[in-house]
Write a protein that holds these residues in place. Structure first.
Motif, PDB file in Angstrom:
ATOM      1  N   GLY A  33     -18.771 118.145  68.080  1.00 14.71           N
ATOM      2  CA  GLY A  33     -18.582 116.574  68.394  1.00 14.71           C
ATOM      3  C   GLY A  33     -17.297 115.980  67.566  1.00 14.71           C
ATOM      4  N   GLY A  34     -16.393 116.910  67.400  1.00 13.32           N
ATOM      5  CA  GLY A  34     -15.141 116.744  66.660  1.00 13.32           C
ATOM      6  C   GLY A  34     -14.104 115.517  67.650  1.00 13.32           C
ATOM      7  N   LEU A  35     -14.130 115.682  68.874  1.00 11.75           N
ATOM      8  CA  LEU A  35     -13.374 114.662  69.482  1.00 11.75           C
ATOM      9  C   LEU A  35     -13.724 113.265  69.338  1.00 11.75           C
ATOM     10  CD1 LEU A  35     -11.170 114.778  71.783  1.00 11.75           C
ATOM     11  CD2 LEU A  35     -13.007 114.833  73.605  1.00 11.75           C
ATOM     12  N   ASN A  36     -14.922 112.969  69.199  1.00 11.20           N
ATOM     13  CA  ASN A  36     -15.171 111.573  68.833  1.00 11.20           C
ATOM     14  C   ASN A  36     -14.433 111.067  67.545  1.00 11.20           C
ATOM     15  OD1 ASN A  36     -16.476 111.013  71.142  1.00 11.20           O
ATOM     16  ND2 ASN A  36     -18.390 111.916  70.597  1.00 11.20           N
ATOM     17  N   ALA A  37     -14.678 112.194  66.246  1.00  6.35           N
ATOM     18  CA  ALA A  37     -14.123 111.645  65.198  1.00  6.35           C
ATOM     19  C   ALA A  37     -12.655 111.443  65.066  1.00  6.35           C
ATOM     20  CB  ALA A  37     -14.575 112.942  64.307  1.00  6.35           C
TER      21      ALA A  37
ATOM     22  N   ARG B  56     -10.981 125.567  69.017  1.00  4.14           N
ATOM     23  CA  ARG B  56     -11.139 124.551  69.949  1.00  4.14           C
ATOM     24  C   ARG B  56     -12.655 124.381  70.390  1.00  4.14           C
ATOM     25  NH1 ARG B  56      -6.024 126.279  71.293  1.00  4.14           N
ATOM     26  NH2 ARG B  56      -6.616 127.505  73.333  1.00  4.14           N
ATOM     27  N   VAL B  57     -13.063 125.548  70.809  1.00  3.73           N
ATOM     28  CA  VAL B  57     -14.584 125.526  71.112  1.00  3.73           C
ATOM     29  C   VAL B  57     -15.424 125.030  70.388  1.00  3.73           C
ATOM     30  CG1 VAL B  57     -16.471 126.847  72.239  1.00  3.73           C
ATOM     31  CG2 VAL B  57     -14.242 127.203  73.242  1.00  3.73           C
ATOM     32  N   GLN B  58     -15.351 125.423  69.061  1.00  2.08           N
ATOM     33  CA  GLN B  58     -16.264 125.008  67.790  1.00  2.08           C
ATOM     34  C   GLN B  58     -16.070 123.674  67.736  1.00  2.08           C
ATOM     35  OE1 GLN B  58     -14.722 127.628  64.968  1.00  2.08           O
ATOM     36  NE2 GLN B  58     -16.368 129.243  65.443  1.00  2.08           N
TER      37      GLN B  58
ATOM     38  N   LEU C 161      -5.450 116.613  69.316  1.00  3.65           N
ATOM     39  CA  LEU C 161      -5.722 116.476  70.420  1.00  3.65           C
ATOM     40  C   LEU C 161      -4.902 117.057  71.583  1.00  3.65           C
ATOM     41  CD1 LEU C 161      -6.345 112.673  69.749  1.00  3.65           C
ATOM     42  CD2 LEU C 161      -8.036 114.379  70.449  1.00  3.65           C
ATOM     43  N   ALA C 162      -3.597 117.451  71.221  1.00  2.00           N
ATOM     44  CA  ALA C 162      -2.536 117.951  72.109  1.00  2.00           C
ATOM     45  C   ALA C 162      -3.295 119.700  72.366  1.00  2.00           C
ATOM     46  CB  ALA C 162      -1.224 118.010  71.795  1.00  2.00           C
ATOM     47  N   ASN C 163      -3.582 120.173  71.555  1.00  2.00           N
ATOM     48  CA  ASN C 163      -4.207 121.461  71.633  1.00  2.00           C
ATOM     49  C   ASN C 163      -5.591 121.210  72.342  1.00  2.00           C
ATOM     50  OD1 ASN C 163      -2.346 122.348  69.589  1.00  2.00           O
ATOM     51  ND2 ASN C 163      -3.634 122.486  67.791  1.00  2.00           N
ATOM     52  N   LEU C 164      -6.372 120.487  72.047  1.00  2.00           N
ATOM     53  CA  LEU C 164      -7.374 120.504  72.865  1.00  2.00           C
ATOM     54  C   LEU C 164      -7.115 120.242  74.391  1.00  2.00           C
ATOM     55  CD1 LEU C 164      -9.690 118.302  70.778  1.00  2.00           C
ATOM     56  CD2 LEU C 164     -10.123 120.620  71.240  1.00  2.00           C
ATOM     57  N   CYS C 165      -6.019 119.332  74.594  1.00  2.00           N
ATOM     58  CA  CYS C 165      -5.861 119.149  76.286  1.00  2.00           C
ATOM     59  C   CYS C 165      -5.225 120.053  76.788  1.00  2.00           C
ATOM     60  CB  CYS C 165      -5.172 117.498  76.080  1.00  2.00           C
ATOM     61  SG  CYS C 165      -6.180 116.226  75.858  1.00  2.00           S
TER      62      CYS C 165
ATOM     63  N   SER D  64      -4.844 118.006  59.030  1.00  2.00           N
ATOM     64  CA  SER D  64      -4.104 119.092  59.158  1.00  2.00           C
ATOM     65  C   SER D  64      -4.787 120.558  59.193  1.00  2.00           C
ATOM     66  CB  SER D  64      -3.098 119.108  57.720  1.00  2.00           C
ATOM     67  OG  SER D  64      -2.283 117.983  57.697  1.00  2.00           O
ATOM     68  N   ALA D  65      -5.981 120.782  58.438  1.00  2.00           N
ATOM     69  CA  ALA D  65      -6.573 121.925  58.707  1.00  2.00           C
ATOM     70  C   ALA D  65      -7.090 122.004  60.108  1.00  2.00           C
ATOM     71  CB  ALA D  65      -7.746 121.787  57.545  1.00  2.00           C
ATOM     72  N   LEU D  66      -7.662 120.823  60.707  1.00  2.00           N
ATOM     73  CA  LEU D  66      -8.038 121.165  62.130  1.00  2.00           C
ATOM     74  C   LEU D  66      -6.785 121.309  63.167  1.00  2.00           C
ATOM     75  CD1 LEU D  66     -10.461 117.878  62.125  1.00  2.00           C
ATOM     76  CD2 LEU D  66     -11.066 120.351  62.116  1.00  2.00           C
ATOM     77  N   VAL D  67      -5.749 121.091  62.484  1.00  2.00           N
ATOM     78  CA  VAL D  67      -4.699 121.421  63.467  1.00  2.00           C
ATOM     79  C   VAL D  67      -4.321 123.211  63.501  1.00  2.00           C
ATOM     80  CG1 VAL D  67      -2.042 121.738  63.530  1.00  2.00           C
ATOM     81  CG2 VAL D  67      -3.056 119.508  63.082  1.00  2.00           C
ATOM     82  N   SER D  68      -4.522 123.797  62.305  1.00  2.00           N
ATOM     83  CA  SER D  68      -4.787 125.132  62.132  1.00  2.00           C
ATOM     84  C   SER D  68      -5.773 125.735  63.027  1.00  2.00           C
ATOM     85  CB  SER D  68      -4.694 125.785  60.824  1.00  2.00           C
ATOM     86  OG  SER D  68      -3.300 125.034  60.054  1.00  2.00           O
ATOM     87  N   LEU D  69      -7.023 125.152  62.923  1.00  2.00           N
ATOM     88  CA  LEU D  69      -8.300 125.778  63.398  1.00  2.00           C
ATOM     89  C   LEU D  69      -8.105 125.680  65.119  1.00  2.00           C
ATOM     90  CD1 LEU D  69     -11.229 126.457  62.923  1.00  2.00           C
ATOM     91  CD2 LEU D  69     -11.746 124.001  63.224  1.00  2.00           C
ATOM     92  N   THR D  70      -7.712 124.649  65.450  1.00  2.00           N
ATOM     93  CA  THR D  70      -7.558 124.642  66.808  1.00  2.00           C
ATOM     94  C   THR D  70      -6.233 125.133  67.700  1.00  2.00           C
ATOM     95  OG1 THR D  70      -6.473 122.377  66.639  1.00  2.00           O
ATOM     96  CG2 THR D  70      -8.894 122.325  67.017  1.00  2.00           C
ATOM     97  N   SER D  71      -5.619 125.881  66.990  1.00  2.00           N
ATOM     98  CA  SER D  71      -4.612 126.827  67.482  1.00  2.00           C
ATOM     99  C   SER D  71      -5.179 128.079  68.135  1.00  2.00           C
ATOM    100  CB  SER D  71      -3.720 127.193  66.432  1.00  2.00           C
ATOM    101  OG  SER D  71      -4.125 128.271  65.461  1.00  2.00           O
ATOM    102  N   SER D  72      -6.385 128.268  67.938  1.00  2.00           N
ATOM    103  CA  SER D  72      -7.017 129.258  68.680  1.00  2.00           C
ATOM    104  C   SER D  72      -8.076 128.737  69.600  1.00  2.00           C
ATOM    105  CB  SER D  72      -7.914 130.160  67.426  1.00  2.00           C
ATOM    106  OG  SER D  72      -9.107 129.523  67.087  1.00  2.00           O
ATOM    107  N   VAL D  73      -8.448 129.521  70.855  1.00  2.00           N
ATOM    108  CA  VAL D  73      -9.417 128.917  71.724  1.00  2.00           C
ATOM    109  C   VAL D  73     -10.854 128.667  71.044  1.00  2.00           C
ATOM    110  CG1 VAL D  73     -10.686 129.587  73.747  1.00  2.00           C
ATOM    111  CG2 VAL D  73      -8.120 130.015  73.809  1.00  2.00           C
ATOM    112  N   GLN D  74     -11.280 129.867  70.177  1.00  2.00           N
ATOM    113  CA  GLN D  74     -12.410 129.636  69.616  1.00  2.00           C
ATOM    114  C   GLN D  74     -12.480 128.237  68.675  1.00  2.00           C
ATOM    115  OE1 GLN D  74     -13.501 133.016  67.350  1.00  2.00           O
ATOM    116  NE2 GLN D  74     -15.391 132.195  66.419  1.00  2.00           N
TER     117      GLN D  74
END
Length: 256
Positions: free
Chosen positions: A96-100, A89-91, A123-127, A77-87
């Motif tokens: 290597g978070g995609l594999n996890a 998602r880059v981080q 994953l939807a945020n990343l894609c 859930s924390a990663l959902v909030s983290l990946t709401s920003s471009v930065q």
């Protein structure tokens, strides 16, 4: 003014460092509490900026790879909030978070709905970015894993699964995988859901699958026209976007 004062107070109390320490501790309860608070704070830009320099991503990914169910859910859930920003998602990509994330969906066994929902959202945020993440997901077989859970009764998970599948199926390779995975029967059932939000994302996925002749043929066989016609009739007066999408799907099926 009040938000600024709260941010200043958090900075003075060194909250980012404290959260990082708690996430890296050996106590599961401390890690879980820290991940929950982090996820809540990252939803607000003021706090997200404050937390930019904090070492929180690595311990979140460690928690995601662990065996503690509640902690994994809070970390996701924390990663959902983290990946709401471009930065963010880059981080996550660089760490290597995609594999996890993929490991959770491909692990097999029982499904924890809240964790899966959060992972699908990340994953939807990343894609959503113009990159190749979708290809890695496709090659890993994620379309098959997502499709296998479309009959899950958890409404929030249904929405997350359908949303991610709709994004992936904008690519021809994923559309063919969805056809191979027999996504159409559960999709047609979800088109007739009593939940409007589920209907809308099911319709979005149907639109993408209409780009595949094979998927169209299967949708005809399993009775997709009836729920699409129902969507068309109920939305024609109040929701032009849904009505147009339903009409386009019916037209594509008629040409099949």
């Amino acid at each position: 003014m009040q938000a600024a004062q709260l941010v200043n107070a958090c900075e003075q109390l060194n909250v980012p460092s404290a959260l990082s320490t708690m996430l890296g501790s050996s106590r599961t309860d401390s890690q879980t509490a820290a991940a929950g608070l982090l996820g809540a704070m990252l939803q607000y830009p003021e706090y997200a900026e404050l937390l930019e320099g904090a070492n929180v991503l690595a311990p979140l990914l460690t928690a995601l790879r662990g065996s503690k169910t509640e902690l994994k859910s809070k970390a996701a859930s924390a990663l959902v909030s983290l990946t709401s920003s471009v930065q963010g998602r880059v981080q996550l990509r660089e760490a290597g978070g995609l594999n996890a994330l993929l490991d959770i969906l491909l692990a097999g066994g029982s499904v924890h709905a809240e964790t899966w929902e959060a992972v699908c959202t990340v994953l939807a945020n990343l894609c959503d970015d113009d990159g190749e993440d979708w290809r890695q997901l496709s090659q890993a077989g994620i379309v098959f894993a997502l499709t296998s859970q479309l009959s899950n009764s958890n409404v929030a998970l249904q929405e997350a699964l359908l949303t991610l599948l709709a994004i992936l199926c904008s690519h021809p390779e994923c559309r063919e995988q969805a056809a191979d995975a027999s996504a159409m029967p559960p999709l047609v059932r979800l088109l007739g859901s009593s939940k409007t939000a589920v209907q809308r994302v099911a319709l979005a996925l149907t639109q993408q699958l209409c780009g595949s002749r094979r998927a169209c043929d299967t949708m005809l066989e399993v009775g997709a026209c009836a729920p699409l016609a129902a969507l068309l009739s109920t939305s024609a007066a109040g929701d032009v976007e849904v009505a147009v999408a339903a009409l386009e799907c019916i037209e594509a099926l008629a040409r099949s």
